[in-house]
Design a protein around this motif. Structure first.
Motif, mmCIF file in Angstrom:
data_model
loop_
_atom_site.group_PDB
_atom_site.id
_atom_site.type_symbol
_atom_site.label_atom_id
_atom_site.label_comp_id
_atom_site.label_asym_id
_atom_site.label_seq_id
_atom_site.Cartn_x
_atom_site.Cartn_y
_atom_site.Cartn_z
ATOM 1 N N ALA A 45 0.830 -1.196 0.000
ATOM 2 C CA ALA A 45 0.000 0.000 0.000
ATOM 3 C C ALA A 45 0.872 1.256 0.000
ATOM 4 O O ALA A 45 0.600 2.221 -0.737
ATOM 5 N N GLN A 46 1.939 1.248 0.801
ATOM 6 C CA GLN A 46 2.838 2.397 0.851
ATOM 7 C C GLN A 46 3.581 2.570 -0.472
ATOM 8 O O GLN A 46 3.829 3.698 -0.918
ATOM 9 N N PHE A 47 3.926 1.449 -1.083
ATOM 10 C CA PHE A 47 4.605 1.489 -2.379
ATOM 11 C C PHE A 47 3.699 2.128 -3.432
ATOM 12 O O PHE A 47 4.120 2.965 -4.241
ATOM 13 N N LYS A 48 2.419 1.772 -3.419
ATOM 14 C CA LYS A 48 1.461 2.338 -4.377
ATOM 15 C C LYS A 48 1.245 3.827 -4.130
ATOM 16 O O LYS A 48 1.097 4.616 -5.074
ATOM 17 N N GLU A 49 1.246 4.227 -2.859
ATOM 18 C CA GLU A 49 1.096 5.645 -2.542
ATOM 19 C C GLU A 49 2.275 6.450 -3.083
ATOM 20 O O GLU A 49 2.099 7.548 -3.629
ATOM 21 N N ALA A 50 3.470 5.910 -2.929
ATOM 22 C CA ALA A 50 4.652 6.591 -3.454
ATOM 23 C C ALA A 50 4.591 6.689 -4.966
ATOM 24 O O ALA A 50 4.944 7.715 -5.560
ATOM 25 N N ASN A 51 4.118 5.627 -5.596
ATOM 26 C CA ASN A 51 4.009 5.627 -7.050
ATOM 27 C C ASN A 51 2.974 6.636 -7.520
ATOM 28 O O ASN A 51 3.172 7.371 -8.495
ATOM 29 N N GLU A 52 1.843 6.695 -6.821
ATOM 30 C CA GLU A 52 0.790 7.658 -7.160
ATOM 31 C C GLU A 52 1.310 9.086 -7.028
ATOM 32 O O GLU A 52 1.074 9.939 -7.899
ATOM 33 N N ALA A 60 4.512 18.162 -15.125
ATOM 34 C CA ALA A 60 4.459 19.590 -14.791
ATOM 35 C C ALA A 60 3.032 20.103 -14.666
ATOM 36 O O ALA A 60 2.709 20.874 -13.753
ATOM 37 N N ASP A 61 2.131 19.674 -15.587
ATOM 38 C CA ASP A 61 0.746 20.158 -15.534
ATOM 39 C C ASP A 61 0.019 19.623 -14.311
ATOM 40 O O ASP A 61 -0.703 20.354 -13.613
ATOM 41 N N LYS A 62 0.185 18.321 -14.044
ATOM 42 C CA LYS A 62 -0.476 17.731 -12.880
ATOM 43 C C LYS A 62 0.077 18.311 -11.581
ATOM 44 O O LYS A 62 -0.660 18.538 -10.612
ATOM 45 N N LYS A 63 1.384 18.558 -11.565
ATOM 46 C CA LYS A 63 1.993 19.130 -10.374
ATOM 47 C C LYS A 63 1.441 20.522 -10.096
ATOM 48 O O LYS A 63 1.153 20.882 -8.938
ATOM 49 N N ALA A 64 1.290 21.315 -11.176
ATOM 50 C CA ALA A 64 0.740 22.663 -10.999
ATOM 51 C C ALA A 64 -0.692 22.607 -10.474
ATOM 52 O O ALA A 64 -1.086 23.397 -9.605
ATOM 53 N N ALA A 65 -1.466 21.637 -11.011
ATOM 54 C CA ALA A 65 -2.847 21.493 -10.546
ATOM 55 C C ALA A 65 -2.887 21.056 -9.090
ATOM 56 O O ALA A 65 -3.708 21.535 -8.289
ATOM 57 N N TYR A 66 -1.981 20.147 -8.726
ATOM 58 C CA TYR A 66 -1.955 19.665 -7.348
ATOM 59 C C TYR A 66 -1.515 20.777 -6.395
ATOM 60 O O TYR A 66 -2.065 20.924 -5.296
ATOM 61 N N ASP A 67 -0.509 21.566 -6.811
ATOM 62 C CA ASP A 67 -0.053 22.662 -5.961
ATOM 63 C C ASP A 67 -1.168 23.668 -5.698
ATOM 64 O O ASP A 67 -1.214 24.307 -4.632
ATOM 65 N N ARG A 68 -2.115 23.803 -6.677
ATOM 66 C CA ARG A 68 -3.187 24.799 -6.536
ATOM 67 C C ARG A 68 -4.399 24.249 -5.808
ATOM 68 O O ARG A 68 -4.980 24.914 -4.952
ATOM 69 N N PHE A 69 -4.793 22.990 -6.166
ATOM 70 C CA PHE A 69 -6.050 22.466 -5.632
ATOM 71 C C PHE A 69 -5.867 21.262 -4.699
ATOM 72 O O PHE A 69 -6.840 20.780 -4.129
ATOM 73 N N GLY A 70 -4.643 20.762 -4.571
ATOM 74 C CA GLY A 70 -4.439 19.591 -3.737
ATOM 75 C C GLY A 70 -5.037 18.347 -4.361
ATOM 76 O O GLY A 70 -5.175 18.238 -5.594
ATOM 77 N N HIS A 71 -5.436 17.377 -3.530
ATOM 78 C CA HIS A 71 -5.994 16.129 -4.043
ATOM 79 C C HIS A 71 -7.290 16.336 -4.796
ATOM 80 O O HIS A 71 -7.665 15.514 -5.644
ATOM 81 N N ALA A 72 -7.974 17.448 -4.527
ATOM 82 C CA ALA A 72 -9.253 17.708 -5.196
ATOM 83 C C ALA A 72 -9.069 17.877 -6.694
ATOM 84 O O ALA A 72 -10.023 17.713 -7.471
ATOM 85 N N ALA A 73 -7.864 18.200 -7.123
ATOM 86 C CA ALA A 73 -7.626 18.400 -8.554
ATOM 87 C C ALA A 73 -7.841 17.126 -9.345
ATOM 88 O O ALA A 73 -8.072 17.174 -10.568
ATOM 89 N N PHE A 74 -7.757 15.955 -8.683
ATOM 90 C CA PHE A 74 -7.843 14.692 -9.404
ATOM 91 C C PHE A 74 -9.052 13.861 -8.982
ATOM 92 O O PHE A 74 -9.107 12.663 -9.199
ATOM 93 N N MET A 78 -11.202 14.208 -13.223
ATOM 94 C CA MET A 78 -10.455 15.339 -13.767
ATOM 95 C C MET A 78 -9.197 14.916 -14.506
ATOM 96 O O MET A 78 -8.338 15.713 -14.802
ATOM 97 N N GLY A 79 -9.089 13.624 -14.782
ATOM 98 C CA GLY A 79 -7.989 13.185 -15.657
ATOM 99 C C GLY A 79 -6.785 12.678 -14.945
ATOM 100 O O GLY A 79 -5.817 12.304 -15.583
ATOM 101 N N GLY A 80 -6.824 12.627 -13.614
ATOM 102 C CA GLY A 80 -5.646 12.148 -12.907
ATOM 103 C C GLY A 80 -5.736 10.678 -12.628
ATOM 104 O O GLY A 80 -6.602 9.967 -13.120
ATOM 105 N N ALA A 81 -4.853 10.203 -11.767
ATOM 106 C CA ALA A 81 -4.862 8.808 -11.371
ATOM 107 C C ALA A 81 -6.039 8.563 -10.461
ATOM 108 O O ALA A 81 -6.526 9.458 -9.775
#
Length: 382
Positions: A45-52, A60-74, A78-81
Motif C-alpha cells: 500500500a505504501q509502495f502504491k502511494e509513493a508511485n501515485e 508539470a501540468d499535474k503538479k501545478a494542478a496539485y499545488d493549486r487544488f491539492g488532491h481535489a484536482a484529481f 479530472m484526468g488524474g490517477a
C-alpha cells in the motif's frame, strides 16, 4: 481517511526540482518494494502511494494542478490517477512503478539502455585477428601493418542508414524505447521491439549503399605495435578498431592473438631460451671452446669442460627473452649433445677399436653399470 500530502509521501519539499523528485521516488520505491518487505503487510500500500505521488509530481501540468487544488484536482474524473476496484490504476499503476525500479536496479546490467527513449544503436562486434610472428620479432618487438576485413561506417549516409538528407524516425511501436512492455499478471515483461529490432528508430528510405545498416564491409589497414617479450597466447586489445555499430552505434574492439612460430635453433620456455649444440666425441672428451648463436643475432664463446656428457647444460646469463612489461631478461642455456661419428673409414674403425681397448678405465659410468648387471644375473642364478 484523508490522503497524505504527495510531497510528504516522497519526503521532499514543495519547491523540489524534477530531478530531486525523481531521485526521492526511486529511493522510496526501493525502500518500500514488497519483494524487500515481505514482513511488512503495509509495504504494498505504501509502495502504491509513493508511485501515485510520483506520477502526479513528475508531470508539470499535474503538479501545478496539485499545488493549486491539492488532491481535489484529481477527484471527479479530472484526468488524474484514480483508485479502482482492482487496485491502483492509471498511469501510476503498480506494474509501471515496478518497471521503473527494475530499470533502476538492473538497467546497467542489461546493456545500459534504460530511460527516456532515443536511438538504441547497436554496438559493433569485437573482432579477432591471429598474428604469427618469429621468435626474433618476439625478442625485439616490431611495428606491423595488418589488413583486417571489417564493417566500417557508411560514408554515403554518414552511418545513419537513411538515403540522402532523410533521417531515421522514431519507431511508432515502441516510441523510440527499443522495447515493448507486456503485462503478465503481477509483472511487466520487456521485450525487444519487433518493428525496429531494438534500435528505437525506423527508416522509411534506406540508404542504397548500405541498405539501411549504416555500415559497409571493407578491408582496413592498421598499424600494430607488438611489444618485445610477447609469447604465444598474448592478447593485444585495440579499442574502437572492431566493427562499426549499426546506424552510428559505438564501434567494437579488435583483439590480436599472438602466435610465436617455432625456431630452428632455439626453444623457448617463458623468458629462458635453450639451444641444443652437437659436439664431437673428441671435443667432449678433451674439452675446448665452441661458438654459439644468440637470439639477438650475436655470438658467444662457450668453454666445454673436458669429459662432458650429453645433456650437460651451460648458462649464458641475460641472453634470453625480455620480460613483456620490462624489467628482467631471461637466460640462455646451452645443452651439449655428444655426437657419435658415422660412415667410418677402415682406418678410423681400427683406431677406435684400439682406443676402446685402451679405455677400460676411462668410462666409469659404463663400468659401474655393467658391474651392476653382472651382479644382477649372478643373483638370479643363485
Amino acid at each position: 481517511m484523508s490522503k497524505q500530502d504527495y510531497y510528504e509521501t516522497l519526503g521532499v519539499s514543495k519547491g523540489a526540482s524534477a530531478d530531486e523528485i525523481k531521485k526521492a521516488y526511486r529511493r522510496k520505491a526501493k525502500e518500500l518494494h514488497p519483494d524487500r518487505n515481505s514482513d511488512n503487510p503495509n509495504a504494498e500500500a505504501q509502495f502504491k502511494e509513493a508511485n501515485e505521488a510520483y506520477e502526479v509530481l513528475k508531470d508539470a501540468d499535474k503538479k501545478a494542478a496539485y499545488d493549486r487544488f491539492g488532491h481535489a484536482a484529481f477527484e471527479g474524473g479530472m484526468g488524474g490517477a484514480r483508485q479502482g476496484a482492482g487496485g491502483f490504476q492509471g498511469q501510476g499503476d503498480f506494474a509501471s512503478a515496478f518497471s521503473d525500479v527494475f530499470d533502476d536496479l538492473f538497467g546497467d546490467i542489461m546493456g545500459g539502455q534504460r530511460g527516456g527513449g532515443g536511438r538504441r544503436a547497436a554496438r559493433g562486434s569485437d573482432l579477432r585477428y591471429n598474428l604469427r610472428i618469429t621468435l626474433e620479432d618476439a625478442y625485439s618487438g616490431l611495428q606491423k601493418t595488418i589488413n583486417v576485413p571489417t564493417a566500417v561506417s557508411c560514408t554515403a549516409c554518414n552511418g545513419n542508414g537513411a538515403e540522402g538528407d532523410s533521417e531515421p524516425t522514431t519507431c511508432p511501436t515502441c516510441s523510440g524505447m527499443g522495447k515493448v512492455r507486456a503485462q503478465q499478471g503481477f509483472f511487466t515483461v520487456e521485450r525487444t521491439c519487433p518493428t525496429c529490432n531494438g534500435l528505437g528508430q525506423t527508416i522509411k528510405d534506406p540508404c542504397r549503399v548500405c541498405n539501411g545498416a549504416g555500415r559497409v564491409e571493407k578491408e582496413r589497414a592498421l598499424n600494430v605495435n607488438i611489444p618485445a617479450g610477447v609469447e604465444t597466447g598474448t592478447r593485444i586489445r585495440l579499442a574502437g578498431e572492431g566493427e562499426a555499430g549499426v546506424r552510428g552505434g559505438p564501434t567494437g574492439d579488435l583483439y590480436i592473438f599472438i602466435e610465436v612460430a617455432d625456431h630452428p635453433l632455439f626453444q623457448r620456455d617463458a623468458s629462458n631460451i635453450y639451444c641444443r649444440v652437437p659436439v664431437s666425441m673428441a671435443d667432449a672428451a678433451l674439452g675446448g671452446d665452441i661458438e654459439v648463436p644468440t637470439i639477438d643475432g650475436g655470438r658467444s664463446r662457450v668453454k666445454i669442460p673436458s669429459g662432458s656428457q650429453s645433456g650437460r647444460q651451460m648458462r649464458l646469463r641475460n641472453k634470453g627473452m625480455p620480460a613483456l612489461r620490462g624489467g628482467s631478461t631471461g637466460d640462455m642455456f646451452i645443452e651439449l649433445a655428444v655426437e657419435t661419428p658415422v660412415n667410418l673409414t677402415s682406418r678410423q674403425k681400427e683406431l677406435l677399436k684400439e682406443f676402446d681397448r685402451l679405455s677400460e678405465d676411462n668410462n666409469p659410468e659404463s663400468s659401474s653399470f655393467f658391474k651392476s648387471v653382472k651382479n644382477f644375473w649372478d643373483s638370479m642364478k643363485g
